[in-house]
Write an enzyme that holds these catalytic residues in place. Structure first.
Site, PDB file in Angstrom:
ATOM      1  N   LYS A   1       5.448   9.173  11.536  1.00  0.00           N
ATOM      2  CA  LYS A   1       5.283  10.630  11.502  1.00  0.00           C
ATOM      3  C   LYS A   1       6.659  11.270  11.580  1.00  0.00           C
ATOM      4  CE  LYS A   1       0.922  10.117  13.953  1.00  0.00           C
ATOM      5  NZ  LYS A   1       0.226  10.173  15.240  1.00  0.00           N
TER       6      LYS A   1
ATOM      7  N   ARG B   1     -14.934  12.638  14.721  1.00  0.00           N
ATOM      8  CA  ARG B   1     -14.332  13.378  13.624  1.00  0.00           C
ATOM      9  C   ARG B   1     -15.376  13.915  12.647  1.00  0.00           C
ATOM     10  NH1 ARG B   1      -9.908  10.846   9.652  1.00  0.00           N
ATOM     11  NH2 ARG B   1     -11.314  11.090   7.916  1.00  0.00           N
TER      12      ARG B   1
ATOM     13  N   ALA C   1     -13.156  -3.353  47.112  1.00  0.00           N
ATOM     14  CA  ALA C   1     -14.023  -2.947  48.222  1.00  0.00           C
ATOM     15  C   ALA C   1     -13.563  -1.608  48.807  1.00  0.00           C
ATOM     16  CB  ALA C   1     -14.025  -4.016  49.308  1.00  0.00           C
TER      17      ALA C   1
ATOM     18  N   SER D   1      -7.033  13.209   8.029  1.00  0.00           N
ATOM     19  CA  SER D   1      -6.805  11.762   7.968  1.00  0.00           C
ATOM     20  C   SER D   1      -5.373  11.541   7.469  1.00  0.00           C
ATOM     21  CB  SER D   1      -7.827  11.095   7.058  1.00  0.00           C
ATOM     22  OG  SER D   1      -7.746  11.656   5.787  1.00  0.00           O
TER      23      SER D   1
ATOM     24  N   LYS E   1      -1.179   1.709  14.350  1.00  0.00           N
ATOM     25  CA  LYS E   1      -2.421   2.275  13.831  1.00  0.00           C
ATOM     26  C   LYS E   1      -3.587   1.530  14.477  1.00  0.00           C
ATOM     27  CE  LYS E   1      -4.757   3.969   9.763  1.00  0.00           C
ATOM     28  NZ  LYS E   1      -6.097   3.408   9.970  1.00  0.00           N
TER      29      LYS E   1
ATOM     30  N   GLU F   1      -7.643   7.615  19.590  1.00  0.00           N
ATOM     31  CA  GLU F   1      -8.545   6.575  19.108  1.00  0.00           C
ATOM     32  C   GLU F   1      -9.255   5.906  20.285  1.00  0.00           C
ATOM     33  OE1 GLU F   1      -8.344   6.432  15.812  1.00  0.00           O
ATOM     34  OE2 GLU F   1      -9.097   4.482  15.151  1.00  0.00           O
TER      35      GLU F   1
END
Ligand code: IVH
Length: 420
Positions: free
Chosen positions: A294, A140, A32, A80, A119, A177
């Site tokens: 990575k 993409r 509220a 990708s 992922k 994502e």
């Protein structure tokens, strides 16, 4: 205080509460009170239209549907990742061996440092911030050209319309994502089912379909979420030295970054990350189909470069699928202790999410009619959030859902209900 100062104060305050609510899941004020702030800003903007800005929280859901999505050429191509389908620990070792070979590291050289992430199973999006303001969001597409989905992306409460900094970079493109949490997926489907509307097959289709709606109000109704996992074009921002530090910086700018990430050294630690996330996979609030490794150093990433649109410095290490398609072999009627009749679909045995599924309850005759399930249909068996408790089955060609019971390899039932 002038009207313009008050408007700025309200925008900042409302966006802070949005972040608390949507990203941190920790609201600081009652609904509220939030509504009161929001209405005050709306009234102020109505009275002084010159104070209205594109990054105002009142502008998240636009009024009009689009006619079409305009193409957007990406400043930097959206790549990708190579997928490692070997779901065993050996998948991590194969990736690390490739990286070491490319970097010409010998046995005596130290272990490579990696950023390990989840992922996410949704739709890749590029968010472009100019001077701190979200100016464009694009899918993409083919990697070179995507579609302008800004109006829909603005409805995602987790995505800041303005970066949380007074020293915004000239240009900052954030990649990540768009996804749907399992809880939001279940809620959406429960509501759709009650209204006799089409249900979503899975959260990924819910997210991808939601972003591709021409009417932003429909996108808003999907309750979408976002995780940042990388960068695109950057101007006027000094890059940190590692990928993990980039994510920390994005987090500090108000972007949602998944807390389930880690720095790992060498392939054994990667395999351990894969194993431990895999164990908790069913209890995560959203679907994942693997983890991503990575190379953490941006300098080493630059040295490794790309092969055919895929960076040599990253890999997606998959898990066993949570969805599989199978065939309806028959529909049996089971008689319960109380005499209740329950139709049950007999399925060609299919291994999904760690169990073999052989049958699915259709609940009652109405349900059979509503789902329009027939012998010979191909259906998608989907493991739900809690491992092995319930499953969703959707008739793939009709995209509807039924709850399923499953039997494990020993043939025992564990759908939580009682069978005759
Ligand atoms: S990085 C250059 N990190 O997986 C690397 N991608 O083909 C660019 N995805 O559709 C991607 N989680 O949207 C990266 N933690 C993550 C990811 C991730 C999901 C998606 C991505 C793309 C596909 C990769």
């Amino acid at each position: 205080m002038s009207a313009s100062e008050r408007a700025l104060e309200l925008r900042t305050e409302i966006e802070r509460h949005n972040h608390q609510y949507y990203v941190l899941d920790a609201p600081l004020i009652a609904d509220a009170d939030y509504d009161r702030l929001f209405r005050e800003l709306q009234a102020l903007e109505a009275e002084h239209p010159e104070l209205l800005t594109v990054d105002s929280p009142t502008q998240r859901v636009g009024g009009k549907a689009l006619e079409t999505f305009l193409p957007v050429r990406h400043a930097l191509p959206m790549l990708s990742i190579r997928t490692e389908t070997d779901i065993e620990a050996s998948g991590s070792f194969a990736f690390d061996a490739r990286v070491r070979r490319e970097l010409k590291l010998g046995e005596g050289d130290p272990a490579v440092e990696y950023a390990a992430e989840l992922k996410f199973d949704g739709l890749a999006i590029n968010l472009r911030y100019e001077d701190g303001v979200l100016v464009r969001a694009a899918t993409r597409g083919d990697g070179e050209t995507g579609e302008d989905v800004t109006a829909n992306v603005r409805t995602v409460g987790q995505i800041p319309l303005r970066l949380h900094t007074s020293e915004a970079p000239r240009v900052l493109e954030v990649r990540g994502e768009i996804y749907m949490k399992r809880r939001d997926f279940e809620r959406f489907n429960a509501r759709a089912q009650a209204a006799g509307e089409k249900t979503l097959v899975n959260p990924r289709n819910g997210a991808a379909g939601g972003i591709r709606q021409l009417d932003p109000r429909i996108a808003a109704s999907r309750l979408l979420s976002f995780f940042a996992y990388g960068l695109g074009d950057v101007q006027g921002w000094s890059l940190p030295e590692t990928h993990s530090a980039v994510l920390d910086a994005l987090d500090a700018l108000g972007l949602p970054v998944c807390a389930e990430r880690a720095i790992r050294r060498g392939p054994a630690e990667l395999a351990e990350f894969h194993r431990s996330v895999g164990e908790r996979r069913g209890n995560l609030p959203f679907d994942i189909d693997g983890v991503v490794y990575k190379v953490n150093s941006l300098a080493l990433q630059a040295r490794l470069g790309f092969v055919s649109r895929e960076p040599r410095w990253a890999v997606a290490h998959k898990y066993a699928a949570e969805e599989a398609s199978t065939e309806v072999l028959g529909i049996d009627i089971q008689v319960g202790r109380t005499g209740a009749l329950t139709p049950v679909a007999r399925l060609a045995p299919v291994f999904v999410g760690g169990v073999t599924v052989t049958n699915a309850t259709l609940h009652n005759e109405d349900e059979v009619r509503r789902k329009d399930v027939h012998v010979g249909d191909t259906v998608i068996v989907r493991r739900a959030g809690d491992v092995g408790v319930t499953l969703h089955v959707s008739v793939s060609n009709r995209i509807s859902q039924i709850m399923a019971m499953s039997s494990d390899d020993n043939g025992s039932m564990f759908n939580g209900g009682t069978l005759p």
